[in-house]
Motif scaffolding. Structure first.
Motif, PDB file in Angstrom:
ATOM      1  N   SER A   8      30.393  39.229  31.444  1.00 28.60           N
ATOM      2  CA  SER A   8      30.609  38.878  30.030  1.00 28.60           C
ATOM      3  C   SER A   8      30.489  37.376  29.804  1.00 28.60           C
ATOM      4  O   SER A   8      31.497  36.673  29.627  1.00 28.60           O
ATOM      5  CB  SER A   8      31.983  39.382  29.564  1.00 28.60           C
ATOM      6  OG  SER A   8      32.078  40.777  29.729  1.00 28.60           O
ATOM      7  N   TYR A   9      29.269  36.895  29.820  1.00 28.20           N
ATOM      8  CA  TYR A   9      29.018  35.479  29.536  1.00 28.20           C
ATOM      9  C   TYR A   9      28.060  35.397  28.354  1.00 28.20           C
ATOM     10  O   TYR A   9      27.170  36.253  28.205  1.00 28.20           O
ATOM     11  CB  TYR A   9      28.416  34.774  30.758  1.00 28.20           C
ATOM     12  CG  TYR A   9      29.324  34.838  31.968  1.00 28.20           C
ATOM     13  CD1 TYR A   9      30.464  34.044  32.057  1.00 28.20           C
ATOM     14  CD2 TYR A   9      29.059  35.727  33.014  1.00 28.20           C
ATOM     15  CE1 TYR A   9      31.308  34.115  33.151  1.00 28.20           C
ATOM     16  CE2 TYR A   9      29.893  35.804  34.111  1.00 28.20           C
ATOM     17  CZ  TYR A   9      31.019  35.004  34.180  1.00 28.20           C
ATOM     18  OH  TYR A   9      31.856  35.076  35.262  1.00 28.20           O
TER      19      TYR A   9
ATOM     20  N   PRO B 171      23.810  44.695  37.344  1.00 32.19           N
ATOM     21  CA  PRO B 171      23.268  43.359  37.091  1.00 32.19           C
ATOM     22  C   PRO B 171      23.072  42.567  38.384  1.00 32.19           C
ATOM     23  O   PRO B 171      23.565  42.947  39.454  1.00 32.19           O
ATOM     24  CB  PRO B 171      24.331  42.712  36.200  1.00 32.19           C
ATOM     25  CG  PRO B 171      25.601  43.409  36.564  1.00 32.19           C
ATOM     26  CD  PRO B 171      25.211  44.822  36.911  1.00 32.19           C
ATOM     27  N   SER B 172      22.342  41.485  38.286  1.00 32.91           N
ATOM     28  CA  SER B 172      22.141  40.586  39.420  1.00 32.91           C
ATOM     29  C   SER B 172      22.243  39.152  38.934  1.00 32.91           C
ATOM     30  O   SER B 172      21.980  38.855  37.766  1.00 32.91           O
ATOM     31  CB  SER B 172      20.779  40.818  40.082  1.00 32.91           C
ATOM     32  OG  SER B 172      19.741  40.541  39.167  1.00 32.91           O
TER      33      SER B 172
ATOM     34  N   LYS C 105      32.177  29.322  46.890  1.00 33.24           N
ATOM     35  CA  LYS C 105      33.437  28.654  46.513  1.00 33.24           C
ATOM     36  C   LYS C 105      33.244  27.861  45.220  1.00 33.24           C
ATOM     37  O   LYS C 105      34.078  27.903  44.307  1.00 33.24           O
ATOM     38  CB  LYS C 105      33.896  27.736  47.646  1.00 33.24           C
ATOM     39  CG  LYS C 105      35.178  26.961  47.363  1.00 33.24           C
ATOM     40  CD  LYS C 105      35.576  26.147  48.593  1.00 33.24           C
ATOM     41  CE  LYS C 105      36.850  25.342  48.338  1.00 33.24           C
ATOM     42  NZ  LYS C 105      36.637  24.262  47.336  1.00 33.24           N
ATOM     43  N   HIS C 106      32.140  27.156  45.118  1.00 29.55           N
ATOM     44  CA  HIS C 106      31.860  26.383  43.907  1.00 29.55           C
ATOM     45  C   HIS C 106      31.576  27.296  42.727  1.00 29.55           C
ATOM     46  O   HIS C 106      31.983  27.001  41.592  1.00 29.55           O
ATOM     47  CB  HIS C 106      30.673  25.443  44.146  1.00 29.55           C
ATOM     48  CG  HIS C 106      31.007  24.236  44.954  1.00 29.55           C
ATOM     49  ND1 HIS C 106      31.516  23.084  44.392  1.00 29.55           N
ATOM     50  CD2 HIS C 106      30.916  24.000  46.286  1.00 29.55           C
ATOM     51  CE1 HIS C 106      31.710  22.177  45.333  1.00 29.55           C
ATOM     52  NE2 HIS C 106      31.364  22.709  46.498  1.00 29.55           N
ATOM     53  N   VAL C 107      30.885  28.410  42.970  1.00 28.78           N
ATOM     54  CA  VAL C 107      30.605  29.360  41.895  1.00 28.78           C
ATOM     55  C   VAL C 107      31.901  29.892  41.298  1.00 28.78           C
ATOM     56  O   VAL C 107      32.054  29.974  40.071  1.00 28.78           O
ATOM     57  CB  VAL C 107      29.735  30.527  42.409  1.00 28.78           C
ATOM     58  CG1 VAL C 107      29.637  31.640  41.364  1.00 28.78           C
ATOM     59  CG2 VAL C 107      28.333  30.027  42.781  1.00 28.78           C
TER      60      VAL C 107
ATOM     61  N   PRO D 138      35.559  31.449  37.214  1.00 25.18           N
ATOM     62  CA  PRO D 138      36.711  32.050  37.911  1.00 25.18           C
ATOM     63  C   PRO D 138      36.802  33.569  37.780  1.00 25.18           C
ATOM     64  O   PRO D 138      37.351  34.234  38.659  1.00 25.18           O
ATOM     65  CB  PRO D 138      37.917  31.375  37.234  1.00 25.18           C
ATOM     66  CG  PRO D 138      37.379  30.132  36.610  1.00 25.18           C
ATOM     67  CD  PRO D 138      35.967  30.443  36.225  1.00 25.18           C
ATOM     68  N   ASP D 139      36.248  34.111  36.697  1.00 26.81           N
ATOM     69  CA  ASP D 139      36.381  35.554  36.461  1.00 26.81           C
ATOM     70  C   ASP D 139      35.160  36.344  36.928  1.00 26.81           C
ATOM     71  O   ASP D 139      35.045  37.536  36.635  1.00 26.81           O
ATOM     72  CB  ASP D 139      36.612  35.824  34.972  1.00 26.81           C
ATOM     73  CG  ASP D 139      35.511  35.238  34.088  1.00 26.81           C
ATOM     74  OD1 ASP D 139      34.716  34.405  34.594  1.00 26.81           O
ATOM     75  OD2 ASP D 139      35.447  35.606  32.897  1.00 26.81           O
ATOM     76  N   ILE D 140      34.265  35.725  37.665  1.00 30.88           N
ATOM     77  CA  ILE D 140      33.080  36.465  38.100  1.00 30.88           C
ATOM     78  C   ILE D 140      33.481  37.558  39.081  1.00 30.88           C
ATOM     79  O   ILE D 140      34.265  37.333  40.009  1.00 30.88           O
ATOM     80  CB  ILE D 140      32.022  35.505  38.731  1.00 30.88           C
ATOM     81  CG1 ILE D 140      30.699  36.249  38.919  1.00 30.88           C
ATOM     82  CG2 ILE D 140      32.505  34.897  40.045  1.00 30.88           C
ATOM     83  CD1 ILE D 140      29.517  35.340  39.248  1.00 30.88           C
ATOM     84  N   PRO D 141      33.012  38.796  38.890  1.00 25.93           N
ATOM     85  CA  PRO D 141      33.412  39.899  39.783  1.00 25.93           C
ATOM     86  C   PRO D 141      32.857  39.708  41.199  1.00 25.93           C
ATOM     87  O   PRO D 141      31.879  38.999  41.414  1.00 25.93           O
ATOM     88  CB  PRO D 141      32.782  41.131  39.118  1.00 25.93           C
ATOM     89  CG  PRO D 141      32.438  40.717  37.731  1.00 25.93           C
ATOM     90  CD  PRO D 141      32.147  39.261  37.791  1.00 25.93           C
ATOM     91  N   GLU D 142      33.496  40.393  42.135  1.00 23.20           N
ATOM     92  CA  GLU D 142      32.991  40.378  43.511  1.00 23.20           C
ATOM     93  C   GLU D 142      31.711  41.208  43.579  1.00 23.20           C
ATOM     94  O   GLU D 142      31.698  42.356  43.128  1.00 23.20           O
ATOM     95  CB  GLU D 142      34.036  40.964  44.470  1.00 23.20           C
ATOM     96  CG  GLU D 142      35.201  40.032  44.761  1.00 23.20           C
ATOM     97  CD  GLU D 142      34.757  38.775  45.503  1.00 23.20           C
ATOM     98  OE1 GLU D 142      33.882  38.873  46.399  1.00 23.20           O
ATOM     99  OE2 GLU D 142      35.272  37.696  45.167  1.00 23.20           O
ATOM    100  N   PRO D 143      30.648  40.681  44.116  1.00 24.10           N
ATOM    101  CA  PRO D 143      29.396  41.435  44.186  1.00 24.10           C
ATOM    102  C   PRO D 143      29.421  42.488  45.293  1.00 24.10           C
ATOM    103  O   PRO D 143      30.193  42.389  46.255  1.00 24.10           O
ATOM    104  CB  PRO D 143      28.361  40.352  44.491  1.00 24.10           C
ATOM    105  CG  PRO D 143      29.128  39.296  45.225  1.00 24.10           C
ATOM    106  CD  PRO D 143      30.520  39.318  44.647  1.00 24.10           C
ATOM    107  N   ALA D 144      28.569  43.483  45.166  1.00 31.11           N
ATOM    108  CA  ALA D 144      28.425  44.489  46.220  1.00 31.11           C
ATOM    109  C   ALA D 144      27.636  43.942  47.395  1.00 31.11           C
ATOM    110  O   ALA D 144      27.808  44.381  48.536  1.00 31.11           O
ATOM    111  CB  ALA D 144      27.732  45.728  45.650  1.00 31.11           C
ATOM    112  N   GLU D 145      26.760  42.971  47.113  1.00 28.61           N
ATOM    113  CA  GLU D 145      25.926  42.402  48.165  1.00 28.61           C
ATOM    114  C   GLU D 145      25.584  40.958  47.806  1.00 28.61           C
ATOM    115  O   GLU D 145      25.401  40.622  46.629  1.00 28.61           O
ATOM    116  CB  GLU D 145      24.646  43.226  48.328  1.00 28.61           C
ATOM    117  CG  GLU D 145      23.779  42.812  49.505  1.00 28.61           C
ATOM    118  CD  GLU D 145      22.571  43.723  49.704  1.00 28.61           C
ATOM    119  OE1 GLU D 145      21.625  43.301  50.399  1.00 28.61           O
ATOM    120  OE2 GLU D 145      22.574  44.850  49.153  1.00 28.61           O
ATOM    121  N   VAL D 146      25.503  40.126  48.839  1.00 27.53           N
ATOM    122  CA  VAL D 146      25.156  38.714  48.653  1.00 27.53           C
ATOM    123  C   VAL D 146      24.004  38.375  49.601  1.00 27.53           C
ATOM    124  O   VAL D 146      24.054  38.693  50.791  1.00 27.53           O
ATOM    125  CB  VAL D 146      26.353  37.784  48.960  1.00 27.53           C
ATOM    126  CG1 VAL D 146      25.954  36.314  48.759  1.00 27.53           C
ATOM    127  CG2 VAL D 146      27.552  38.140  48.086  1.00 27.53           C
TER     128      VAL D 146
END
Length: 359
Positions: free
Chosen positions: A215-216, A248-249, A276-278, A283-291
């Motif tokens: 939600s940005y 999303p990606s 860490k910087h992201v 701060p509210d960005i969800p944890e991704p399934a893959e990085v």
């Protein structure tokens, strides 16, 4: 000028310059001539790469070039090729929100690639009718009996009537074989090649499962003051391809100073620092399934070949031509300018007829 026999042409590098050069040269080669592209990576695109998550549930992400910016000058010079890409749905005008846009201006229009930025490169490869061999790292270039012999790291050999080398200049300078004598015999060319320099950066792709919402208010945002992150994009939103059935990606690019500071580190060791910087920025960005992380050792041209000639001819018989953004500038139109120069230089070397449908 007597025409040179040209049964097989090899292009080294499956990026946009290599692919568009192959497409242009195919138009002037004799019927039956073979065009082959060699690349040391596992896929087409070069710095226009598009990456897919391992489970296929997320949108693809462009880890290299993000969108295409076209100014009024190149809108005229390359009008036909732009129109072709747009008419085929490979490019479309960007309508997304870009915050802090560094490349805007009244004379610049932004375009996105709905199918991923690598789709542009694949388009030219298809036009060339080229055979592409992946994971073939060319390490040696020799001239034998007026032909070019390429040797790869695996020991494979390719014999051809001409070669276009589009890899980064430092990799050209590392090649073994008689190409070294060719470069050494042209001191000014060698000096100009040695003076070419590139910026370096890291990229990280985040993949999410379907149903996750980011939600940005923006699709693209530049960060000017962060010591690490300079750019974040929600890739499917940027392209206008959001879907409920596909997650999303997100792509993150680091700043050049951060890249240079961590030059000798690998992508995985730096990935945690970037994230860490992201999380500090979002701060509210969800944890991704893959990085996925990527290191762009040669990201963009910092200092180009003097006077930006488009290409450099090392040998006329057989043709050995150096090309890429190092000989122009680092965007789509810079690479198209280079491939046009390759076409013209190749005609001069071989005496083959000039095509009527110019780029």
């Amino acid at each position: 000028m007597m025409k040179t026999a040209m049964e097989k042409l090899v292009v080294v590098g499956a990026g946009i310059t290599g692919a568009s050069s192959a497409a242009l040269l195919k138009k002037i080669l004799p019927d039956g001539a073979v065009v082959k592209i060699l690349d040391k990576s596992r896929g087409t695109g070069g710095r226009m790469s598009t990456s897919r998550c391992s489970n296929g549930k997320s949108a693809t992400v462009d880890l290299g070039a993000q969108y295409i910016s076209i100014n009024l000058h190149y809108a005229k010079v390359h009008q036909s090729i732009h129109e072709e890409l747009i008419s085929q749905g490979l490019l479309k005008a960007s309508t997304c929100v870009m915050e802090g846009d560094k490349f805007g201006g009244e004379d610049i229009l932004h375009y996105v690639a709905p199918a991923g930025i690598s789709s542009l490169v694949k388009h030219f490869v298809k036009q060339a009718g080229a055979e592409v061999a992946y994971e073939e790292h060319v390490t040696k270039v020799d001239i034998e009996n007026k032909k070019v012999k390429l040797t790869t790291l695996k020991g494979q050999e390719e014999l051809c009537d001409g070669v276009i080398l589009t890899m980064p200049v430092p990799q050209i300078l590392q090649l073994d074989g008689s190409i070294r004598q060719l470069i050494d015999s042209q001191p000014k060319v060698k000096e100009n090649l040695e003076n070419v320099s590139y910026s370096m950066r890291f990229a990280v792709g985040l993949f999410y499962d379907p149903g996750v919402t980011l939600s940005y208010p923006w699709a693209v945002k530049y960060f000017r003051d962060n010591p690490c992150v300079c750019y974040i994009a929600i890739d499917d939103k940027k392209r206008g391809t959001e879907s409920d059935s596909v997650g999303p990606s997100v792509v993150i690019h680091t700043s050049v100073p951060f890249g240079m500071k961590h030059l000798e580190e690998d992508k995985d060791s730096v990935k945690d620092i970037i994230m860490k910087h992201v999380k500090e920025l979002l701060p509210d960005i969800p944890e991704p399934a893959e990085v996925k992380g990527h290191k762009w050792r040669y990201s963009q041209i910092h200092k180009s070949y003097v006077n930006e000639p488009g290409c450099v001819v090392l040998s006329q018989t057989p043709p050995i031509i150096l090309a890429g953004d190092a000989f122009s500038h680092s965007n789509l139109d810079g690479c198209l300018t280079s491939s046009s120069s390759v076409r013209d230089a190749f005609i001069n070397c071989t005496g083959l007829d000039q095509p009527t449908n110019r780029l």
